[in-house]
Design a protein around this motif. Structure first.
Motif, PDB file in Angstrom:
ATOM      1  N   ASP A  74       3.819  -0.231  -4.239  1.00  0.00           N
ATOM      2  CA  ASP A  74       4.759   0.594  -3.475  1.00  0.00           C
ATOM      3  C   ASP A  74       4.216   1.997  -3.233  1.00  0.00           C
ATOM      4  OD1 ASP A  74       6.498  -1.518  -3.308  1.00  0.00           O
ATOM      5  OD2 ASP A  74       7.813  -0.813  -4.907  1.00  0.00           O
ATOM      6  N   SER A  75       3.486   2.535  -4.202  1.00  0.00           N
ATOM      7  CA  SER A  75       2.960   3.892  -4.046  1.00  0.00           C
ATOM      8  C   SER A  75       1.850   3.963  -3.001  1.00  0.00           C
ATOM      9  CB  SER A  75       2.448   4.424  -5.389  1.00  0.00           C
ATOM     10  OG  SER A  75       1.349   3.658  -5.835  1.00  0.00           O
ATOM     11  N   GLN A  76       1.282   2.835  -2.627  1.00  0.00           N
ATOM     12  CA  GLN A  76       0.214   2.804  -1.625  1.00  0.00           C
ATOM     13  C   GLN A  76       0.735   2.528  -0.214  1.00  0.00           C
ATOM     14  OE1 GLN A  76      -1.905  -0.337  -3.694  1.00  0.00           O
ATOM     15  NE2 GLN A  76      -3.602   1.064  -4.106  1.00  0.00           N
ATOM     16  N   LEU A  77       2.023   2.301  -0.087  1.00  0.00           N
ATOM     17  CA  LEU A  77       2.589   1.989   1.222  1.00  0.00           C
ATOM     18  C   LEU A  77       2.635   3.241   2.099  1.00  0.00           C
ATOM     19  CD1 LEU A  77       5.538  -0.316   0.127  1.00  0.00           C
ATOM     20  CD2 LEU A  77       3.459  -1.003   1.319  1.00  0.00           C
ATOM     21  N   PRO A  78       2.500   3.060   3.402  1.00  0.00           N
ATOM     22  CA  PRO A  78       2.580   4.216   4.317  1.00  0.00           C
ATOM     23  C   PRO A  78       4.010   4.757   4.386  1.00  0.00           C
ATOM     24  CG  PRO A  78       2.385   2.182   5.558  1.00  0.00           C
ATOM     25  CD  PRO A  78       2.252   1.818   4.109  1.00  0.00           C
ATOM     26  N   PRO A  79       4.186   5.883   5.053  1.00  0.00           N
ATOM     27  CA  PRO A  79       5.541   6.431   5.219  1.00  0.00           C
ATOM     28  C   PRO A  79       6.452   5.432   5.913  1.00  0.00           C
ATOM     29  CG  PRO A  79       3.874   7.931   6.097  1.00  0.00           C
ATOM     30  CD  PRO A  79       3.173   6.665   5.723  1.00  0.00           C
TER      31      PRO A  79
ATOM     32  N   LEU B 253       7.412  -9.760  13.687  1.00  0.00           N
ATOM     33  CA  LEU B 253       8.030  -8.623  13.014  1.00  0.00           C
ATOM     34  C   LEU B 253       7.141  -7.387  13.113  1.00  0.00           C
ATOM     35  CD1 LEU B 253      10.272  -7.402  11.327  1.00  0.00           C
ATOM     36  CD2 LEU B 253       9.138  -8.334   9.286  1.00  0.00           C
ATOM     37  N   LYS B 254       5.840  -7.569  12.987  1.00  0.00           N
ATOM     38  CA  LYS B 254       4.906  -6.449  13.088  1.00  0.00           C
ATOM     39  C   LYS B 254       5.033  -5.769  14.445  1.00  0.00           C
ATOM     40  CE  LYS B 254       0.578  -6.964  14.093  1.00  0.00           C
ATOM     41  NZ  LYS B 254      -0.830  -7.350  14.099  1.00  0.00           N
ATOM     42  N   GLY B 255       5.121  -6.545  15.503  1.00  0.00           N
ATOM     43  CA  GLY B 255       5.259  -5.979  16.843  1.00  0.00           C
ATOM     44  C   GLY B 255       6.557  -5.216  17.021  1.00  0.00           C
ATOM     45  N   ALA B 256       7.643  -5.770  16.527  1.00  0.00           N
ATOM     46  CA  ALA B 256       8.941  -5.093  16.627  1.00  0.00           C
ATOM     47  C   ALA B 256       8.926  -3.786  15.841  1.00  0.00           C
ATOM     48  CB  ALA B 256      10.057  -6.011  16.119  1.00  0.00           C
ATOM     49  N   ALA B 257       8.332  -3.816  14.660  1.00  0.00           N
ATOM     50  CA  ALA B 257       8.250  -2.608  13.832  1.00  0.00           C
ATOM     51  C   ALA B 257       7.397  -1.538  14.505  1.00  0.00           C
ATOM     52  CB  ALA B 257       7.694  -2.954  12.455  1.00  0.00           C
ATOM     53  N   ALA B 258       6.299  -1.952  15.109  1.00  0.00           N
ATOM     54  CA  ALA B 258       5.415  -0.994  15.792  1.00  0.00           C
ATOM     55  C   ALA B 258       6.148  -0.312  16.935  1.00  0.00           C
ATOM     56  CB  ALA B 258       4.165  -1.697  16.296  1.00  0.00           C
TER      57      ALA B 258
ATOM     58  N   ALA C 243       9.218   0.341  17.136  1.00  0.00           N
ATOM     59  CA  ALA C 243      10.276   1.201  16.613  1.00  0.00           C
ATOM     60  C   ALA C 243       9.740   2.293  15.685  1.00  0.00           C
ATOM     61  CB  ALA C 243      11.308   0.354  15.883  1.00  0.00           C
ATOM     62  N   CYS C 244       8.427   2.473  15.639  1.00  0.00           N
ATOM     63  CA  CYS C 244       7.794   3.522  14.812  1.00  0.00           C
ATOM     64  C   CYS C 244       7.996   3.299  13.315  1.00  0.00           C
ATOM     65  CB  CYS C 244       8.296   4.911  15.187  1.00  0.00           C
ATOM     66  SG  CYS C 244       8.171   5.312  16.933  1.00  0.00           S
ATOM     67  N   ALA C 245       8.309   2.091  12.906  1.00  0.00           N
ATOM     68  CA  ALA C 245       8.554   1.776  11.498  1.00  0.00           C
ATOM     69  C   ALA C 245       7.227   1.387  10.837  1.00  0.00           C
ATOM     70  CB  ALA C 245       9.587   0.658  11.380  1.00  0.00           C
ATOM     71  N   THR C 246       6.447   2.392  10.472  1.00  0.00           N
ATOM     72  CA  THR C 246       5.070   2.169  10.012  1.00  0.00           C
ATOM     73  C   THR C 246       4.985   1.356   8.725  1.00  0.00           C
ATOM     74  OG1 THR C 246       5.101   4.375   9.014  1.00  0.00           O
ATOM     75  CG2 THR C 246       4.050   4.168  11.152  1.00  0.00           C
TER      76      THR C 246
ATOM     77  N   GLN D 117       8.793  -6.512  -0.737  1.00  0.00           N
ATOM     78  CA  GLN D 117       8.662  -5.166  -0.181  1.00  0.00           C
ATOM     79  C   GLN D 117       9.341  -5.052   1.179  1.00  0.00           C
ATOM     80  OE1 GLN D 117       4.387  -4.758  -0.479  1.00  0.00           O
ATOM     81  NE2 GLN D 117       4.567  -3.472  -2.307  1.00  0.00           N
ATOM     82  N   LEU D 118       9.376  -6.142   1.944  1.00  0.00           N
ATOM     83  CA  LEU D 118      10.118  -6.127   3.212  1.00  0.00           C
ATOM     84  C   LEU D 118      11.591  -5.827   2.959  1.00  0.00           C
ATOM     85  CD1 LEU D 118       8.772  -9.175   5.273  1.00  0.00           C
ATOM     86  CD2 LEU D 118       8.433  -6.747   5.759  1.00  0.00           C
ATOM     87  N   HIS D 119      12.171  -6.509   1.973  1.00  0.00           N
ATOM     88  CA  HIS D 119      13.578  -6.277   1.640  1.00  0.00           C
ATOM     89  C   HIS D 119      13.786  -4.841   1.182  1.00  0.00           C
ATOM     90  CE1 HIS D 119      15.147 -10.297   2.156  1.00  0.00           C
ATOM     91  NE2 HIS D 119      14.206 -10.800   1.387  1.00  0.00           N
ATOM     92  N   ASP D 120      12.899  -4.350   0.328  1.00  0.00           N
ATOM     93  CA  ASP D 120      13.007  -2.970  -0.148  1.00  0.00           C
ATOM     94  C   ASP D 120      12.915  -1.986   1.016  1.00  0.00           C
ATOM     95  OD1 ASP D 120      13.157  -3.999  -2.721  1.00  0.00           O
ATOM     96  OD2 ASP D 120      11.070  -3.511  -3.217  1.00  0.00           O
ATOM     97  N   CYS D 121      12.014  -2.262   1.926  1.00  0.00           N
ATOM     98  CA  CYS D 121      11.802  -1.386   3.074  1.00  0.00           C
ATOM     99  C   CYS D 121      13.045  -1.330   3.962  1.00  0.00           C
ATOM    100  CB  CYS D 121      10.583  -1.858   3.871  1.00  0.00           C
ATOM    101  SG  CYS D 121      10.174  -0.814   5.272  1.00  0.00           S
ATOM    102  N   THR D 122      13.635  -2.474   4.238  1.00  0.00           N
ATOM    103  CA  THR D 122      14.827  -2.460   5.096  1.00  0.00           C
ATOM    104  C   THR D 122      15.990  -1.766   4.392  1.00  0.00           C
ATOM    105  OG1 THR D 122      15.490  -4.697   4.432  1.00  0.00           O
ATOM    106  CG2 THR D 122      14.179  -4.485   6.444  1.00  0.00           C
ATOM    107  N   ASN D 123      16.091  -1.927   3.078  1.00  0.00           N
ATOM    108  CA  ASN D 123      17.136  -1.210   2.342  1.00  0.00           C
ATOM    109  C   ASN D 123      16.918   0.297   2.451  1.00  0.00           C
ATOM    110  OD1 ASN D 123      18.474  -3.518   1.511  1.00  0.00           O
ATOM    111  ND2 ASN D 123      17.342  -3.666  -0.407  1.00  0.00           N
TER     112      ASN D 123
END
Length: 113
Positions: A3-8, A64-69, A71-74, A96-102
Motif C-alpha cells: 500500500d505504501s508503494q501505491l501512487p496517489p 477498468l484501467k481505461g475507465a480509471a485513466a 477519470a484521473c484515478a491514478t 487493494q481495488l476494494h480499499d481504493c474505491t473505499n
C-alpha cells in the motif's frame, strides 16, 4: 506492491482541470460511477481468479484501467494495470481495488462538505 508503494489516489492536476471544465458535480458523479464499476469489476475478477480464467480477468482489468485513466484515478489505474499484466499477487491487488474505491468514496464525501 504494498500500500505504501501505491501512487496517489488521483492525478490532482488533471482532476482540477476537469473540475474547472466540467464542474464539480459532474466529476463527482463520474467518480461515483467509477467506484461502483470498480467494485463490480473487483468481484468479477475475484471469481475469475478463483476459476482460473486469467485471460478474462486480464480483459476485465484492462477495461477498468481505461475507465480509471479517463477519470484521473491514478491509483485505481495502477492496480488494474498490475492485474491486466499479471504482475504480483492477484488476490492482494483485488483487495487493494476494494480499499481504493473505499478511499475514493471517503474522499468524495470530504470534497463535498
Amino acid at each position: 506492491m504494498t500500500d505504501s508503494q501505491l501512487p496517489p489516489l488521483y492525478d490532482e492536476t488533471r482532476l482540477s482541470r476537469m473540475i474547472e471544465e466540467l464542474g464539480g458535480d459532474t466529476i463527482a458523479a463520474v467518480l461515483e460511477s467509477l467506484c461502483s464499476h470498480a467494485d463490480k469489476s473487483a468481484e468479477s475478477m475475484q471469481t475469475l481468479r478463483e476459476s482460473g480464467d486469467i485471460a478474462a480477468l486480464r480483459r476485465e482489468a484492462h477495461s477498468l484501467k481505461g475507465a480509471a485513466a479517463m477519470a484521473c484515478a491514478t491509483r485505481l489505474e495502477s492496480i488494474a494495470s498490475r492485474l491486466e499484466n499479471n504482475q504480483g499477487d492477484a488476490a492482494l491487488a483485488i483487495s487493494q481495488l476494494h480499499d481504493c474505491t473505499n478511499e475514493m468514496q471517503t474522499d468524495l464525501r470530504e470534497r463535498r462538505s
